[in-house]
Design a protein around this motif. Sequence first.
Motif, PDB file in Angstrom:
ATOM      1  N   ALA A 195       0.817  -1.221   0.000  1.00 57.44           N
ATOM      2  CA  ALA A 195       0.000   0.000   0.000  1.00 57.44           C
ATOM      3  C   ALA A 195       0.851   1.272   0.000  1.00 57.44           C
ATOM      4  O   ALA A 195       1.764   1.424   0.811  1.00 57.44           O
ATOM      5  CB  ALA A 195      -0.909  -0.012   1.227  1.00 57.44           C
ATOM      6  N   HIS A 196       0.560   2.144  -0.940  1.00 53.25           N
ATOM      7  CA  HIS A 196       1.252   3.434  -1.052  1.00 53.25           C
ATOM      8  C   HIS A 196       0.331   4.369  -1.812  1.00 53.25           C
ATOM      9  O   HIS A 196      -0.666   3.942  -2.394  1.00 53.25           O
ATOM     10  CB  HIS A 196       2.575   3.267  -1.811  1.00 53.25           C
ATOM     11  N   TYR A 197       0.703   5.662  -1.810  1.00 50.40           N
ATOM     12  CA  TYR A 197      -0.023   6.589  -2.688  1.00 50.40           C
ATOM     13  C   TYR A 197       0.980   7.287  -3.602  1.00 50.40           C
ATOM     14  O   TYR A 197       2.179   7.300  -3.320  1.00 50.40           O
ATOM     15  CB  TYR A 197      -0.861   7.596  -1.874  1.00 50.40           C
ATOM     16  N   ASP A 198       0.491   7.793  -4.731  1.00 45.46           N
ATOM     17  CA  ASP A 198       1.331   8.552  -5.670  1.00 45.46           C
ATOM     18  C   ASP A 198       0.776   9.967  -5.767  1.00 45.46           C
ATOM     19  O   ASP A 198      -0.388  10.208  -5.452  1.00 45.46           O
ATOM     20  CB  ASP A 198       1.308   7.882  -7.061  1.00 45.46           C
ATOM     21  N   GLU A 199       1.630  10.883  -6.213  1.00 40.40           N
ATOM     22  CA  GLU A 199       1.178  12.285  -6.322  1.00 40.40           C
ATOM     23  C   GLU A 199       0.811  12.647  -7.763  1.00 40.40           C
ATOM     24  O   GLU A 199       0.956  13.792  -8.180  1.00 40.40           O
ATOM     25  CB  GLU A 199       2.275  13.218  -5.799  1.00 40.40           C
ATOM     26  N   TRP A 275      -4.594   5.642  -1.836  1.00 39.77           N
ATOM     27  CA  TRP A 275      -3.702   4.533  -1.510  1.00 39.77           C
ATOM     28  C   TRP A 275      -4.080   3.324  -2.370  1.00 39.77           C
ATOM     29  O   TRP A 275      -5.276   3.108  -2.647  1.00 39.77           O
ATOM     30  CB  TRP A 275      -3.871   4.149  -0.040  1.00 39.77           C
ATOM     31  N   HIS A 276      -3.082   2.555  -2.776  1.00 47.05           N
ATOM     32  CA  HIS A 276      -3.389   1.327  -3.494  1.00 47.05           C
ATOM     33  C   HIS A 276      -2.356   0.241  -3.193  1.00 47.05           C
ATOM     34  O   HIS A 276      -1.186   0.525  -2.991  1.00 47.05           O
ATOM     35  CB  HIS A 276      -3.499   1.548  -4.998  1.00 47.05           C
ATOM     36  N   GLN A 277      -2.843  -0.980  -3.132  1.00 50.97           N
ATOM     37  CA  GLN A 277      -2.000  -2.171  -2.983  1.00 50.97           C
ATOM     38  C   GLN A 277      -2.345  -3.059  -4.162  1.00 50.97           C
ATOM     39  O   GLN A 277      -3.523  -3.185  -4.508  1.00 50.97           O
ATOM     40  CB  GLN A 277      -2.321  -2.875  -1.662  1.00 50.97           C
TER      41      GLN A 277
HETATM   42 ZN   LIG Z   1       1.330   3.437  -7.308  1.00 51.81          ZN
END
Ligand SMILES: [Zn+2]
Length: 345
Positions: A195-199, A275-277
Amino acid sequence: CYQWKAKKQCNHRVLVGYMSSERPLKFVTGTKKYKHVTTTAIPRLEYRDPKAEELIQAGQPVIITGSDLVGSAYHWDLDYLCANLGNGLYTVYSSRNGKFKYYDEKKVSNVPSFQPPTSHTDMTFQDFASKLKRKDNSNWIYLQQPLNDTVGPRIEMDFKGFNWDFAYRQMKRNRWGPLTSNLLLVGMEGVITPAHYDEQENLFAQIQGYKKFLLFHPDQFECLYPYPIFHPHDRQSQVDFDDPDLKKFPQFPKLKGYEGIVGPKDVLYIPMYWWHQVESLEGHGETISCTFWFKAAPTEKVVYPLNAGQKVAIMRNIEKMIADTLKDNKNMPHFMKTMVQGRYS
Ligand SMILES: [Zn+2]
Ligand SMILES: CC1(C)c2ccccc2-c2ccc(C[C@@H](CC(=O)O)C(=O)C(=O)O)cc21
């Protein structure tokens, strides 16, 4: 319409069946469900459906079908890519446990004790493809490579054949910034991007194989505990979904999100800061995907109340300023605690 037909728990694998109007009933084996993570289905709509446009404009995730965004690449498979990607070198990431938690190499010096969880080497696509076939459970590999002019003429022709009208129409209609990159991703089945997010705004096009996405609204920030901003794992969640430390991360069980399986020809809109995993599902061969990342829309007038994504952007700016001013990141914990303990907590 698209709805979950049946979810049955059987020998640790959740067999998810889904029925939708445009495809025969297909059973795709999902993986185990994570304890504490509550999800509902990501909407799945035809690209001409006005509802799909409404969701994108509202900054909500949606799986879009029938756009043919990468229609000219539906024939891409390992052999075709081997034959046509040329013999340039490609960045291939390796992991011992199948998880590919991104880290920013420029920030490694900020955390002396940091142990990179993945390594990467450059190799020809042919080498990568032959390693993929020799599936080795202690060495998982994941190729990610910007699609640029080093590729062969056939690939370049396919790339030119993407449905750029659709991509640029989305960019204009939603006032996104410019397209910054197209990343070619080829993953061994079973690999996981935690899980992380991007800008950036992301139109995620799936070409081969199936990827299970978990998506969480930016307001789930307090359940996902991202690393400090100066940490190499900035933007990544500190929580190990397989073994969450509920003492350190007590709000994790409150996590609510969306879940969807993205298959060939599907396009998933991943809104910025969401957020996405991502998991490349076992049993369906390697996954081939292509991402379309767009810079954020330029903020004209700030409208109140601020939305969750804007609050994340503000938190990032303030954290950066404090870290820069304090110079030594060792002073951050005490400074941040002093600022809120007993005053805002
Ligand atoms: Zn990503
Ligand atoms: C894990 C990996 C290969 C990687 C290693 C080192 C640096 C960057 C990256 C990177 C960037 C994007 C993805 C695609 C996707 C996740 C997925 O599809 O697995 C995703 O997160 C997105 O499209 O936003 C995957 C990767």
